[in-house]
Scaffold this motif. Sequence first.
Motif, short mmCIF file in Angstrom:
data_model
loop_
_atom_site.label_atom_id
_atom_site.label_comp_id
_atom_site.label_asym_id
_atom_site.label_seq_id
_atom_site.Cartn_x
_atom_site.Cartn_y
_atom_site.Cartn_z
N ARG A 163 -5.38 3.09 7.26
CA ARG A 163 -6.10 4.26 7.82
C ARG A 163 -5.99 5.50 6.96
O ARG A 163 -6.83 6.38 7.03
N PHE A 164 -4.94 5.61 6.13
CA PHE A 164 -4.78 6.78 5.26
C PHE A 164 -5.30 6.51 3.85
O PHE A 164 -5.02 7.26 2.93
N GLY A 165 -6.02 5.41 3.68
CA GLY A 165 -6.59 5.08 2.38
C GLY A 165 -5.84 3.96 1.70
O GLY A 165 -4.90 3.38 2.24
N ASP B 169 -1.49 1.01 -5.74
CA ASP B 169 -0.77 -0.26 -5.68
C ASP B 169 -1.31 -1.20 -4.62
O ASP B 169 -0.74 -2.26 -4.36
N PHE B 170 -2.43 -0.88 -3.97
CA PHE B 170 -2.97 -1.70 -2.88
C PHE B 170 -3.23 -3.12 -3.34
O PHE B 170 -3.92 -3.37 -4.32
N GLU B 171 -2.64 -4.07 -2.59
CA GLU B 171 -2.82 -5.48 -2.92
C GLU B 171 -2.51 -6.33 -1.71
O GLU B 171 -1.56 -6.06 -0.98
N ILE B 172 -3.31 -7.36 -1.49
CA ILE B 172 -3.07 -8.35 -0.43
C ILE B 172 -2.93 -9.71 -1.10
O ILE B 172 -3.77 -10.11 -1.91
N ASN C 120 0.85 -1.18 0.00
CA ASN C 120 0.00 0.00 0.00
C ASN C 120 0.89 1.23 0.00
O ASN C 120 1.74 1.37 0.87
N TYR C 121 0.71 2.10 -0.97
CA TYR C 121 1.52 3.33 -1.12
C TYR C 121 3.02 3.03 -1.10
O TYR C 121 3.81 3.73 -0.49
N GLY C 122 3.42 1.93 -1.75
CA GLY C 122 4.82 1.58 -1.87
C GLY C 122 5.41 0.88 -0.65
O GLY C 122 6.55 0.43 -0.68
#
Length: 68
Positions: free
Chosen positions: A56-58, A62-65, A20-22
């Motif tokens: 919490r900051f969005g 690149d968000f991935e699980i 998330n965010y790098g």
Amino acid sequence: MQQGLSINAMRVGLKYKLVNYGEVYEFEILKRISDNNFLLKDLYTLEQYEIHDLVRFGRGDDFEIREM
């Protein structure tokens, strides 16, 4: 490209990688707190925190699980 998992698809006892965010996090799910929140244990620092702390900051582009 294959999609990652959603937060509510994660399971207690399994290990995951979240981007998330790098930032990259690798953790194990210790327990479910609510439908969309879990208590996690970082695989490297052994620190415990909630999944909500990581998002919490969005959610970045690149968000991935992924399950490990």
